[in-house]
Each structure stands twice: as structure tokens, then as C-alpha cells.
Design an enzyme around this catalytic site. Structure first.
Site, mmCIF file in Angstrom:
data_model
loop_
_atom_site.group_PDB
_atom_site.id
_atom_site.type_symbol
_atom_site.label_atom_id
_atom_site.label_comp_id
_atom_site.label_asym_id
_atom_site.label_seq_id
_atom_site.Cartn_x
_atom_site.Cartn_y
_atom_site.Cartn_z
ATOM 1 N N ASP A 8 0.852 -1.190 0.000
ATOM 2 C CA ASP A 8 0.000 0.000 0.000
ATOM 3 C C ASP A 8 0.888 1.240 0.000
ATOM 4 O O ASP A 8 1.799 1.359 0.827
ATOM 5 C CB ASP A 8 -0.906 0.015 1.228
ATOM 6 N N ASP A 130 -15.537 -3.255 -1.676
ATOM 7 C CA ASP A 130 -15.181 -3.098 -0.269
ATOM 8 C C ASP A 130 -16.466 -2.905 0.519
ATOM 9 O O ASP A 130 -17.269 -2.027 0.183
ATOM 10 C CB ASP A 130 -14.264 -1.889 -0.081
#
Length: 253
Positions: A8, A130
């Protein structure tokens, strides 16, 4: 089952967030390309990249450079999510050499556009779904929609046969080292024939075994690898072990 270590990116650095909260950030490396080489040296055959700044609508040059550096440093397929919202971004990012892109918020808000792009790039675009309490979260997880994750998956599948995969993330599990939401993943797999990639909460070798036994297409592992809770070679070995015991194909392990 494929295993994708996560990198990330925020401010050009390799970080991890807890439950998508940008205020709960841990920096693991100032050199993401070095981290990428580390995972590949430990057996990774795929890498999952996320541009956290772009996910919030603020692409920055540092992350773009980090992505380019990673692609130059390793010779494995890399997929990227975060801020993939229009034709120009998709064309540009594929031009960098990425193997797959993940479209999140735009897949919910513009499903017809997403389907057209899937047809333009067959099997190279995945939907990043998500979920918070089963409902789709958008805009870097800052907003929660009124659309269920399962309904979105069904709708996208009805519009195109060329979607590569669904990356399903349970936000409550992400970065919490508490195990994946196996029930939600099972519900998603039952709802569609699109390959489902599990993301969020994968923490132990037993988690990997369970996901493999449930015929999960792939899983993304982040904080557990960085914190040392889970050893990548052990996770890969667990996939092989389960597949061999069941008479399955261990070629991706």
C-alpha cells in the site's frame, strides 16, 4: 489459490492502515521497490499494489514513481487499485506495465462504463468491492452506499463476461489481524461465477488453509506479513498442502 502480498502506497512510502483509517497508519518502508523485491525473493508470484492517495482523489507523483520502480524491480504480475476512475487513468496505468487494474468506486457509480472498459480490456479489470456490514463502501472507504456487495457483484456480472475478478474486502477485518470473513466470502462466491479474491484479515496459516479449502481463487495478505504473524513461504506451502490433499492443482502455489 494465488497469494498476493500487498504493498500500500502513501506519500511514496509502503504503509498499512487499520480498517482503511488514514489516521491509523504504520509506515513499513521508505522504498516500496525494495519491499517488492523482498516478497518476490520469498516466493511471491504476484503483487497487489494500492495507491491510497489516489483512492482519496489526490494522485501524487511520489506514488506514481514508486509504482514504476516496483514494476522495474520485479518480474511478476502486479495489480493496482486506488483512483482508477476513468478511461485516461486505465490507459495510462496499463501503459506503465501493470497486469491488472482494480476499479472500486467507479464500478458502483458507473457500472455501464465499467462493463465497457472490461470489454475493452478483457479479463484485465477487476471490481474492488469493499464492504462495511455487507454494504459497499466508496471513495477510499470514506462513504458507505446503500448497495449490498452481493447485489453489485450480480449486476456487474450481468453486464459483462470480461470482468477478471472481484477483490472483496471486509473493512471491519482489514488490518486487524482477526481472520477473514469466511461467511461473507462464501456468500459472494455463491452469488456469482466471477473469481473472488479475498482481502482483509488473512492472518494465519490456518486462514490460508480455510480459504484454499473453500476454493477461493486468491487472497491478498498485508499486515500479517509485515508484522511477522504469517510467513509467506509457510502460507504458500499451506496452499500446496491443501490442494495436494484434495487432489487439486497446486501449480499456483
Amino acid at each position: 489459490m494465488e497469494i498476493w502480498p500487498a504493498i500500500d502506497l502513501r506519500g511514496g512510502k509502503c504503509v498499512r492502515l487499520k480498517q482503511g483509517d488514514y489516521a491509523r497508519e504504520t509506515v513499513f518502508s521508505d522504498e516500496p521497490a525494495t519491499m517488492a523485491r523482498q516478497w518476490v525473493s520469498r516466493g511471491a508470484q504476484f503483487l497487489h499494489l494500492v495507491d491510497l492517495d489516489a483512492a482519496r482523489g489526490a494522485p501524487i507523483p511520489e506514488n506514481r514513481q514508486a509504482i514504476a520502480d516496483i514494476l522495474h524491480a520485479v518480474d511478476v504480475p502486479c495489480q493496482l487499485g486506488g483512483g482508477v476512475r476513468d478511461d485516461a487513468a486505465i490507459d495510462d496505468l496499463f501503459g506503465l506495465g501493470l497486469s491488472r487494474l482494480i476499479v472500486g468506486s467507479a464500478a458502483l457509480k458507473q457500472p455501464d462504463w465499467f462493463a465497457r472498459m472490461c470489454d475493452r480490456y478483457p479479463k484485465r479489470l477487476a471490481a474492488g468491492i469493499d464492504a462495511r456490514d455487507g454494504m459497499v463502501a466508496t471513495d477510499g472507504w470514506l462513504e458507505t452506499s446503500q448497495r449490498s456487495a452481493v447485489d453489485l457483484a450480480k449486476d456487474l456480472r450481468s453486464k459483462t463476461e470480461n470482468i477478471a475478478a472481484i477483490i472483496y474486502t471486509d473493512i471491519a477485518k482489514d488490518g486487524m489481524l482477526s481472520g477473514p470473513n469466511l461467511e461473507a466470502l462464501a456468500e459472494m462466491r455463491a452469488a456469482t461465477d466471477i473469481p473472488v479474491i479475498a482481502s482483509g484479515g488473512v492472518t494465519t496459516v490456518e486462514d490460508v488453509r480455510q480459504l484454499t479449502a473453500q476454493n477461493t481463487y486468491a487472497c491478498i495478505i498485508g499486515r500479517a506479513l509485515y508484522d511477522g504473524c504469517l510467513d509467506l513461504p509457510a502460507a504458500l506451502a499451506a496452499v500446496t498442502e491443501v490442494l495436494q490433499a484434495s487432489g487439486g492443482d497446486s501449480s499456483n502455489a
